[in-house]
Design a protein around this motif. Structure first.
Motif, short mmCIF file in Angstrom:
data_model
loop_
_atom_site.label_atom_id
_atom_site.label_comp_id
_atom_site.label_asym_id
_atom_site.label_seq_id
_atom_site.Cartn_x
_atom_site.Cartn_y
_atom_site.Cartn_z
N UNK A 218 -1.70 -18.53 -42.94
CA UNK A 218 -2.16 -19.25 -44.14
C UNK A 218 -2.29 -18.38 -45.39
N UNK A 219 -2.68 -17.11 -45.23
CA UNK A 219 -2.76 -16.23 -46.40
C UNK A 219 -1.38 -15.98 -47.00
N UNK A 220 -0.38 -15.87 -46.13
CA UNK A 220 0.99 -15.69 -46.61
C UNK A 220 1.50 -16.97 -47.25
N UNK A 221 1.17 -18.10 -46.64
CA UNK A 221 1.59 -19.41 -47.17
C UNK A 221 1.00 -19.67 -48.55
N UNK A 222 -0.14 -19.06 -48.84
CA UNK A 222 -0.75 -19.23 -50.17
C UNK A 222 -0.07 -18.39 -51.24
N UNK B 79 6.11 -12.99 -27.95
CA UNK B 79 4.99 -12.08 -28.22
C UNK B 79 5.01 -11.48 -29.62
N UNK B 80 6.19 -11.13 -30.12
CA UNK B 80 6.28 -10.47 -31.42
C UNK B 80 6.35 -11.53 -32.52
N UNK B 81 5.28 -11.61 -33.35
CA UNK B 81 5.12 -12.74 -34.25
C UNK B 81 4.79 -12.29 -35.68
N UNK B 82 5.66 -11.50 -36.31
CA UNK B 82 5.39 -11.11 -37.69
C UNK B 82 5.19 -12.32 -38.60
N UNK B 83 4.18 -12.25 -39.45
CA UNK B 83 3.85 -13.26 -40.47
C UNK B 83 3.32 -14.56 -39.88
#
Length: 424
Positions: free
Chosen positions: A381-385, A224-228
């Motif tokens: 995806x925003x973090x991956x960019x 459940x806990x899915x940071x990033x």
């Protein structure tokens, strides 16, 4: 003029995935989650029926409280804080002061968001039923916010500052920095710093009502806990306590203490609920300023940071936080430090989060690893960019960080960032 050097000489933790530092450290490295189904939440019709809850038998409290103190004790935050605090104190090699003279150079700064909700609820029912005389003599001390610092200060026999701070999710990190500053200014030699948070439906209910908790994982709590993560759908509530003995280097060396890490500096600020900031959202400029000021105060350069333990709650603000780190450090892509979030393993421990996460940060420095972010195989995806995929490890990696930045960003648009360094 050179600043006094300040170090960490003791650690204590009560966490959903570890009731002591050894267990906590092992489960960090193994990626063991402490998030579980809470039957009480299901019975009370919560949408989110999972949480990070420390697990122990009530008999365990006999190691920390005497029979008189246990009588009428009904405050989980008090229990967590005393266990973590006393474990840290003993871990630092200190004994209990059994003389009539306080330790004048020793204090306690132990924060909380709210204390003794269950005790307060118990008291309301008794008052409403006309049973005021049955409240018991410890109701006030279990429900006043400063009850935790007063309790710990009394056990230890502190004669220096004994106080409780409260700054939402920034509370624990702020408490450590308050201790650091007091020692820097030669107003104390040793401070037991940390924070605690009550557990249970009366703490978590408000967040469930805000619809910011994940409800699709009730049958699969450890996912459940899915940071990033691209699939992040809200933070999992948690609870517990973290405690650190903060000490001047001179005092620590004089008594031959084990030193876990050094505090280089830090910063606390607020976005004033302006510029996009609000009671529940951060002002991004203030976050970036807090990080930069912490780095300046620590006397280092952004390039010196090897890893970050972020706030990163598994909400839609995670990408904003990564953007803020990139802007503040002027680093991105492969140049970005490793980054992780303890919340993937324990949930969001609210007022206790900063102190528990600081314990995790220090263990990484001491034991030479960076723990993984479970449930983050699908990086947002925003973090991956912004940063390279390998900067967000999903499993623990063998790495020897020298400097780690730890930050907390809380409701009320308040921020705290602290810089820890490996002690050599």
């Amino acid at each position: 003029m050179n600043k006094r050097r300040v170090v960490i000489t003791g650690l204590g933790v009560v966490s959903p995935n570890g009731m002591n530092v050894s267990e906590f450290n092992s489960n960090l490295q193994k990626g063991v989650s402490g998030i579980r189904c809470i039957e009480e939440l299901k019975k009370m019709n919560f949408s989110c029926q999972i949480a990070g809850l420390p697990m122990y038998n009530k008999e365990y409290l006999n190691n920390y409280f005497n029979n008189i103190q246990l009588k009428g004790l009904h405050a989980t935050g008090m229990e967590y804080g005393v266990i973590a605090g006393m474990d840290a104190w003993k871990n630092a090699g200190f004994s209990i002061n059994d003389s009539d003279i306080p330790y004048w150079d020793t204090g306690v700064i132990f924060g909380t968001g709210i204390l003794g909700v269950d005790k307060f609820r118990e008291a309301i029912y008794k008052v409403d039923n006309g049973d005021v005389r049955r409240l018991g003599s410890t109701t006030v001390t279990q429900t006043m916010a400063s009850g935790i610092s007063a309790f710990l200060g009394g056990i230890i026999g502190c004669g220096n500052i004994v106080t409780t701070n409260s700054s939402a999710c920034s509370t624990g990190t702020e408490a450590i920095l308050m201790a650091y500053n007091r020692i820097i200014n030669k107003e104390a030699e040793v401070i037991l710093a940390g924070s605690t948070s009550d557990s249970g439906p009366y703490i978590w209910g408000g967040f469930d009502a805000m619809r910011i908790l994940p409800y699709k994982y009730n049958d699969n709590p450890t996912k459940a806990s899915r940071p990033m993560s691209a699939a992040a759908s809200g933070f999992v509530p948690g609870s517990g306590a973290g405690a650190l003995v903060v000490e001047s280097l001179e005092n620590a060396k004089k008594r031959g203490a084990t030193i876990y890490a050094e505090i280089l500096g830090g910063h606390v600020n607020s976005g004033g609920q302006r510029g996009g900031g609000s009671m529940t959202a951060p002002n991004n400029q203030a976050v970036q300023r807090c990080i930069r000021k912490a780095i300046d105060n620590a006397g280092i350069q952004p390039v010196d940071i090897d890893a970050i333990n972020g706030h990163l709650t598994a909400t839609n603000k995670d990408a904003d936080e990564i953007q803020n780190w990139c802007q503040a450090l002027e680093r991105k892509g492969q140049d970005f430090p490793y980054i992780n979030s303890l919340k993937s393993l324990v949930g969001h421990c609210l007022a206790a989060s900063g102190s528990i996460e600081s314990v995790a940060t220090i263990l990484q420095l001491k034991e030479n690893y960076v723990f993984g972010n479970i449930n983050c195989e699908d990086l947002h995806p925003e973090i991956a960019s912004l940063i390279s995929r390998d900067r967000v490890p999903v499993q623990t990696i063998n790495f020897s960080p020298n400097i780690i930045a730890k930050a907390s960003f809380g409701f009320g648009d308040v921020n705290a960032c602290i810089i820890f360094k490996k002690y050599l």
